[in-house]
Scaffold this motif. Structure first.
Motif, PDB file in Angstrom:
ATOM      1  N   ASP A 130      91.597  26.120-123.154  1.00 36.87           N
ATOM      2  CA  ASP A 130      90.842  26.613-122.160  1.00 36.87           C
ATOM      3  C   ASP A 130      90.052  25.637-121.226  1.00 36.87           C
ATOM      4  OD1 ASP A 130      89.375  26.088-124.796  1.00 36.87           O
ATOM      5  OD2 ASP A 130      87.740  27.260-124.071  1.00 36.87           O
ATOM      6  N   HIS A 131      90.464  24.683-121.432  1.00 38.84           N
ATOM      7  CA  HIS A 131      89.688  23.472-120.542  1.00 38.84           C
ATOM      8  C   HIS A 131      90.716  22.883-119.731  1.00 38.84           C
ATOM      9  CE1 HIS A 131      85.567  24.008-122.254  1.00 38.84           C
ATOM     10  NE2 HIS A 131      86.427  24.507-123.049  1.00 38.84           N
ATOM     11  N   ILE A 132      91.917  22.709-120.072  1.00 37.76           N
ATOM     12  CA  ILE A 132      93.044  22.111-119.391  1.00 37.76           C
ATOM     13  C   ILE A 132      94.113  22.955-118.728  1.00 37.76           C
ATOM     14  CG2 ILE A 132      93.057  20.168-121.234  1.00 37.76           C
ATOM     15  CD1 ILE A 132      95.490  21.219-122.253  1.00 37.76           C
ATOM     16  N   GLY A 160      80.324  24.763-120.787  1.00 41.22           N
ATOM     17  CA  GLY A 160      81.464  25.168-120.619  1.00 41.22           C
ATOM     18  C   GLY A 160      81.804  26.416-120.623  1.00 41.22           C
ATOM     19  N   HIS A 161      80.975  27.434-121.065  1.00 41.38           N
ATOM     20  CA  HIS A 161      81.201  28.833-121.221  1.00 41.38           C
ATOM     21  C   HIS A 161      80.020  29.601-121.053  1.00 41.38           C
ATOM     22  CE1 HIS A 161      85.315  28.312-123.297  1.00 41.38           C
ATOM     23  NE2 HIS A 161      84.756  27.314-123.893  1.00 41.38           N
ATOM     24  N   HIS A 162      80.137  30.822-121.019  1.00 38.48           N
ATOM     25  CA  HIS A 162      79.260  31.974-120.840  1.00 38.48           C
ATOM     26  C   HIS A 162      77.902  31.618-120.035  1.00 38.48           C
ATOM     27  CE1 HIS A 162      81.666  33.348-123.859  1.00 38.48           C
ATOM     28  NE2 HIS A 162      81.314  32.275-124.806  1.00 38.48           N
ATOM     29  N   GLY A 174      80.419  21.074-121.557  1.00 39.55           N
ATOM     30  CA  GLY A 174      81.494  21.523-122.256  1.00 39.55           C
ATOM     31  C   GLY A 174      81.196  22.411-123.525  1.00 39.55           C
ATOM     32  N   ASP A 175      81.926  22.229-124.657  1.00 34.72           N
ATOM     33  CA  ASP A 175      81.764  22.834-125.689  1.00 34.72           C
ATOM     34  C   ASP A 175      80.596  22.438-126.793  1.00 34.72           C
ATOM     35  OD1 ASP A 175      83.541  24.722-124.683  1.00 34.72           O
ATOM     36  OD2 ASP A 175      84.850  24.426-126.206  1.00 34.72           O
ATOM     37  N   LEU A 176      79.886  21.622-126.449  1.00 35.70           N
ATOM     38  CA  LEU A 176      78.924  20.984-127.341  1.00 35.70           C
ATOM     39  C   LEU A 176      77.658  22.036-127.395  1.00 35.70           C
ATOM     40  CD1 LEU A 176      78.045  18.318-128.990  1.00 35.70           C
ATOM     41  CD2 LEU A 176      76.667  17.803-127.090  1.00 35.70           C
TER      42      LEU A 176
HETATM   43 ZN   LIG Z   1      85.978  25.920-124.566  1.00 34.12          ZN
END
Ligand SMILES: [Zn+2]
Ligand SMILES: [Zn+2]
Length: 270
Positions: free
Chosen positions: A86-88, A227-229, A189-191
């Motif tokens: 979902d990032h690439i 990265g999200h939301h 990102g997703d951290l």
């Molecule tokens: Zn993600």
């Protein structure tokens, strides 16, 4: 925005909205978001005087290159926070100018452990009005490799602005945040985001995740770009996630497979 009828057919009486929502963060920084998909991914375009940096490339269901070209004509380096699908998704249209952490270089060269069909199911197994020219059967994972391998402390110079690579493993082995100290901006990102933080896959490491959160907590940060939301995040979320991991450690739950833990503004799945 396009809608679907109850039997799943597209209702073409509703005008097509652009897939990417573009918002200007400041004079030379943009966020391109995929709000129509439940993943609600964000790609960030940072323009310097000489080049631009694209942080993450989304789901790969619409033409990200075209959306970026409408915002800048600078040469673009596409750097991913990590090489999850979902990032690439849009990396293919930036081939020749791809950057990924060295520990995930194989993941962008065909070595990602999740099968194409599993990714396709994750992408399309939701109620989502995809762009009309997107065909799931044609979806492919990027496997064109990276021209630049990132390491902790690397500087990405854009001309008049500069980003520092912060290696933040845990969610994935090569996960990175990008930090722009001059603007107090942290691209996480997703951290860190307001949603379910995942450290339950075989390639995750909850203890590393915790150390990475603790590390970014020491940075001088004024704004978080996840990265999200939701994009409306208080910087205090870093401390809240750090405290949550500390609590899980104290009660002996900081290990993979221990469950899903709800902290209100976010959840942690181990
Ligand atoms: Zn993600
Ligand atoms: Zn991820």
């Amino acid at each position: 925005m396009e809608r679907r009828t109850p039997d799943g057919a597209r209702d073409r009486t509703v005008p097509e909205a652009p897939w990417f929502t573009v918002d200007r963060i400041d004079g030379d920084t943009f966020v391109l978001s995929e709000w129509r998909h439940p993943e609600e991914t964000h790609c960030y375009l940072l323009c310097g005087r000489e080049r631009a940096l694209l942080i993450d490339t989304g789901l790969g269901v619409a033409d990200l290159r075209r959306a970026v070209s409408a915002l800048t004509d600078l040469p673009v380096l596409a750097a991913v926070t990590h090489a999850h699908w979902d990032h690439i998704g849009g990396l293919g249209s930036f081939s020749g100018a791809v950057a990924v952490h060295e520990r995930e270089k194989d993941w962008v060269s065909g070595g990602f452990s999740l099968s194409l069909s599993a990714v396709r199911d994750a992408l399309t197994g939701c109620a989502c009005a995809f762009p009309p020219d997107f065909h799931p059967a044609d979806y492919r994972l990027y496997r064109g490799g990276a021209q630049r391998l990132l390491r902790d402390g690397d500087r990405l110079e854009l001309g008049g602005r500069s980003l520092t690579v912060i290696h933040t493993p845990g969610h994935s082995p090569g996960h990175c945040c990008f930090y722009e100290p001059e603007r107090g901006a942290l691209y996480t990102g997703d951290l860190i985001y307001a949603g379910q933080l995942d450290a339950f896959y075989p390639t995750t490491d909850p203890r590393q995740f915790r150390r990475s959160v603790r590390r970014v907590r020491t940075l001088a940060v004024d704004r978080l770009f996840p990265g999200h939301h939701t994009l409306d995040l208080p910087v205090s979320l870093i401390a809240d996630v750090d405290e949550a991991f500390a609590l899980l450690d104290r009660v002996g739950k900081l290990r993979r497979g221990s469950g899903l833990f709800d902290f209100g503004a976010f959840r942690i799945r181990l």
